[in-house]
Design an enzyme around this catalytic site. Sequence first.
Site, PDB file in Angstrom:
ATOM      1  N   GLU A  57      36.801  17.425  47.028  1.00  0.00           N
ATOM      2  CA  GLU A  57      37.439  18.356  47.762  1.00  0.00           C
ATOM      3  C   GLU A  57      38.411  17.838  48.734  1.00  0.00           C
ATOM      4  OE1 GLU A  57      37.435  21.842  47.513  1.00  0.00           O
ATOM      5  OE2 GLU A  57      36.751  21.149  45.528  1.00  0.00           O
ATOM      6  N   ARG A  60      70.478  90.786  58.384  1.00  0.00           N
ATOM      7  CA  ARG A  60      71.058  90.544  59.652  1.00  0.00           C
ATOM      8  C   ARG A  60      71.713  91.463  60.457  1.00  0.00           C
ATOM      9  NH1 ARG A  60      75.547  87.590  56.057  1.00  0.00           N
ATOM     10  NH2 ARG A  60      77.239  89.177  56.318  1.00  0.00           N
ATOM     11  N   TYR A  88      64.769  73.238  52.840  1.00  0.00           N
ATOM     12  CA  TYR A  88      63.296  73.044  52.689  1.00  0.00           C
ATOM     13  C   TYR A  88      62.918  73.893  51.664  1.00  0.00           C
ATOM     14  CZ  TYR A  88      58.350  72.976  53.262  1.00  0.00           C
ATOM     15  OH  TYR A  88      57.024  72.896  52.942  1.00  0.00           O
ATOM     16  N   ALA A 125      34.319  36.190  44.224  1.00  0.00           N
ATOM     17  CA  ALA A 125      35.122  36.863  44.771  1.00  0.00           C
ATOM     18  C   ALA A 125      34.306  37.174  46.302  1.00  0.00           C
ATOM     19  CB  ALA A 125      35.572  38.121  44.406  1.00  0.00           C
ATOM     20  N   ALA A 126      33.285  36.498  46.646  1.00  0.00           N
ATOM     21  CA  ALA A 126      32.480  36.707  47.738  1.00  0.00           C
ATOM     22  C   ALA A 126      32.901  36.154  48.955  1.00  0.00           C
ATOM     23  CB  ALA A 126      31.027  36.491  47.412  1.00  0.00           C
ATOM     24  N   GLY A 127      33.861  35.211  48.975  1.00  0.00           N
ATOM     25  CA  GLY A 127      34.275  34.664  50.259  1.00  0.00           C
ATOM     26  C   GLY A 127      34.883  35.621  51.402  1.00  0.00           C
ATOM     27  N   ARG A 143      41.495  33.110  56.420  1.00  0.00           N
ATOM     28  CA  ARG A 143      42.559  32.882  56.823  1.00  0.00           C
ATOM     29  C   ARG A 143      43.451  33.951  56.543  1.00  0.00           C
ATOM     30  NH1 ARG A 143      42.367  27.527  52.860  1.00  0.00           N
ATOM     31  NH2 ARG A 143      40.502  28.758  52.236  1.00  0.00           N
ATOM     32  N   GLY A 148      41.119  20.822  45.532  1.00  0.00           N
ATOM     33  CA  GLY A 148      40.217  19.906  45.178  1.00  0.00           C
ATOM     34  C   GLY A 148      41.119  19.051  43.985  1.00  0.00           C
ATOM     35  N   ASP A 187      40.478  34.803  43.780  1.00  0.00           N
ATOM     36  CA  ASP A 187      41.832  34.537  44.528  1.00  0.00           C
ATOM     37  C   ASP A 187      43.238  34.171  43.968  1.00  0.00           C
ATOM     38  OD1 ASP A 187      41.070  31.961  44.793  1.00  0.00           O
ATOM     39  OD2 ASP A 187      41.057  31.993  46.984  1.00  0.00           O
TER      40      ASP A 187
HETATM   41  C1  UD1 Z   1      38.365  26.053  45.838  1.00  0.00           C
HETATM   42  C2  UD1 Z   1      37.732  24.673  45.034  1.00  0.00           C
HETATM   43  C3  UD1 Z   1      38.819  23.958  45.113  1.00  0.00           C
HETATM   44  C4  UD1 Z   1      40.073  24.368  44.511  1.00  0.00           C
HETATM   45  C5  UD1 Z   1      40.494  25.676  44.813  1.00  0.00           C
HETATM   46  C6  UD1 Z   1      41.507  26.460  44.185  1.00  0.00           C
HETATM   47  C7  UD1 Z   1      35.304  24.568  45.487  1.00  0.00           C
HETATM   48  C8  UD1 Z   1      34.359  23.723  46.247  1.00  0.00           C
HETATM   49  N1  UD1 Z   1      36.602  24.317  45.693  1.00  0.00           N
HETATM   50  O1  UD1 Z   1      38.693  25.671  47.175  1.00  0.00           O
HETATM   51  O2  UD1 Z   1      38.546  22.500  44.422  1.00  0.00           O
HETATM   52  O3  UD1 Z   1      41.141  23.499  44.340  1.00  0.00           O
HETATM   53  O4  UD1 Z   1      39.382  26.682  45.077  1.00  0.00           O
HETATM   54  O5  UD1 Z   1      42.194  27.372  44.657  1.00  0.00           O
HETATM   55  O6  UD1 Z   1      34.883  25.194  44.606  1.00  0.00           O
HETATM   56  N2  UD1 Z   1      33.726  32.142  47.096  1.00  0.00           N
HETATM   57  C9  UD1 Z   1      32.339  32.737  46.726  1.00  0.00           C
HETATM   58  N3  UD1 Z   1      31.480  32.348  47.548  1.00  0.00           N
HETATM   59  C10 UD1 Z   1      31.161  31.489  48.339  1.00  0.00           C
HETATM   60  C11 UD1 Z   1      32.543  30.763  48.452  1.00  0.00           C
HETATM   61  C12 UD1 Z   1      33.797  31.074  47.795  1.00  0.00           C
HETATM   62  O7  UD1 Z   1      32.539  33.597  46.171  1.00  0.00           O
HETATM   63  O8  UD1 Z   1      30.277  31.112  48.965  1.00  0.00           O
HETATM   64  C13 UD1 Z   1      34.915  32.659  46.351  1.00  0.00           C
HETATM   65  C14 UD1 Z   1      35.944  32.921  47.078  1.00  0.00           C
HETATM   66  O9  UD1 Z   1      35.835  34.307  47.313  1.00  0.00           O
HETATM   67  C15 UD1 Z   1      37.315  32.589  46.398  1.00  0.00           C
HETATM   68  C16 UD1 Z   1      36.643  31.426  45.688  1.00  0.00           C
HETATM   69  O10 UD1 Z   1      35.351  31.422  45.426  1.00  0.00           O
HETATM   70  O11 UD1 Z   1      37.503  33.790  45.709  1.00  0.00           O
HETATM   71  C17 UD1 Z   1      37.393  30.051  46.174  1.00  0.00           C
HETATM   72  O12 UD1 Z   1      36.731  30.319  47.510  1.00  0.00           O
HETATM   73  P1  UD1 Z   1      37.731  29.421  48.788  1.00  0.00           P
HETATM   74  O13 UD1 Z   1      36.753  29.262  50.025  1.00  0.00           O
HETATM   75  O14 UD1 Z   1      39.052  30.111  48.617  1.00  0.00           O
HETATM   76  O15 UD1 Z   1      37.910  27.842  48.015  1.00  0.00           O
HETATM   77  P2  UD1 Z   1      38.917  26.915  48.227  1.00  0.00           P
HETATM   78  O16 UD1 Z   1      38.669  26.260  49.547  1.00  0.00           O
HETATM   79  O17 UD1 Z   1      40.378  27.521  47.774  1.00  0.00           O
HETATM   80 CA    CA Z   2      41.017  29.775  47.602  1.00  0.00          CA
END
Ligand code: UD1
Ligand code: CA
Length: 455
Positions: free
Chosen positions: A151, A436, A362, A9-11, A15, A136, A99
């Site tokens: 991917e 009154r 009130y 959950a670091a992403g 979007r 993927g 996610d």
């Molecule tokens: C990813 C998968 C894909 C899969 C899809 C399912 C990879 C390379 N791709 O793609 O095969 O079909 O999920 O939904 O694994 N995250 C981190 N650190 C990072 C990058 C991502 O913690 O450096 C976390 C994000 O917060 C997210 C999850 O990993 O919760 C997925 O990352 P996201 O960028 O959404 O990957 P997708 O492109 O959806």
């Molecule tokens: Ca995703």
Amino acid sequence: MKIRTVILAAGEGKRMKSSLAKPLHCVCGRPILEWVVEAARAVDPRPVVVVGHGREQVMARIHGVDFAVQEEQKGTGHAVMMAREFIQDADIVVVMAGDAPLIPGEMIAGMVEESCARGEDAALLTARMEDPTGYGRILTDGEGRVQGIVEHRDATEEQRQVKLINTLSGCYRGDLLLRYLDQLTCDNAQGEYYLTDVVGLMVRDGYKVGIALCPNAAEAMGVNDRVQLAQAEAAMRDRLNRRWMLEGVTLVDPARTLISADAVIGQDTVIYPDNVIEGKTVIGSGCILYPGSRITDSRIGNGVTVQASVLDHAQVGEGTTVGPFAYLRPGTQVGSGCRIGDFVEVKNSVIGDGTKVSHLTYVGDADLGQNINVGCGVVFVNYDGTYKYRSVVEDGAFIGCNTNLVAPVHVGQGAYTAAGSTITQDVPPQSLAIARARQVNKEGWKGKYKPHAKK
Ligand code: UD1
Ligand code: CA
């Protein structure tokens, strides 16, 4: 056998276009990440969450987990590496996407159990999607054995025809996962360390990778933008609402009924469309919620009727009717058999059993006893511009229409206030307070009245 779960959950969640971290966007009242954490607990009571972007927000909101920090988001494989210290001695590591809120815990538990039973070294949670764009793809050989994951962005046109997608969730033999994470390179379209490449490396070296298929592909979805957030909300709403209907609650139009995941509703309650039930609200049995209420963290007894009202941290006793257009604010405790009518606002007040506050009133910072009648247009004047004061009205009192009760004031048992009174002193029991000006009639006044002459 030791199982540890790592939730990614670091992403940045670019979007989403949001100042709120993506894992904290809510689905049916709970952050996306909390749904994932709950599912993970089916196999690991204390999951590891990899946080990075917006991590202060995430760490403040999510509890009962271990956190690993990924300073720079270099891909899903890199993210798992950041959790190394937590997974070092695990026999099995379950990885989950932070996610994907719809994947149920049973599915994760089933995947691990069946994969172990088959003697595999890893298993991937997959789904068959009509439109697999963006995900993927799972590549298999002629016999359906997993060969690797590609991917979407790196896939050839032919590979893009594959409908079997990677959910990112999977389970791995702990020692192998660590070994192959160290071998990842970032030689791909995004220049990232893909977790998904671990699979190809394992297969190359002769390890067995199996799959678990989500029977309901819609549950495999990841939330990347607000459109998918709304889709996840609709799917989760459907799941929660079905549960309540099967428990004996009538939802006249479930698609237009929002019930938080933490709410509880009794049997034979009927809920009309456009009700929003939030937080840890508890609703009794045999209630009727007519259209258009928002009920937040409130407790409603059995047989209560609510119509087009807002209840916020309020309590309502058995058989009481509320609304239309009532506003019950925090600290409101209404007894049983009461009536809180139209355009009545109550705040931080206790209203005893059988008391009626029917119209345009009130009630703020007051303690009302039982069987009181509060007339139309009464104001509990609780604020002098600096301080707030409480007032008390005892059992059986009758507060005449358009009375102002200027706090602090005490109206005794069975006492009356005359309509239009501004009450500033205590009223003894069983008495009538009139405050009154006495009416004066000027007879024949019309004939003597001379309008000013125009200049
Ligand atoms: C990813 C998968 C894909 C899969 C899809 C399912 C990879 C390379 N791709 O793609 O095969 O079909 O999920 O939904 O694994 N995250 C981190 N650190 C990072 C990058 C991502 O913690 O450096 C976390 C994000 O917060 C997210 C999850 O990993 O919760 C997925 O990352 P996201 O960028 O959404 O990957 P997708 O492109 O959806
Ligand atoms: Ca995703």
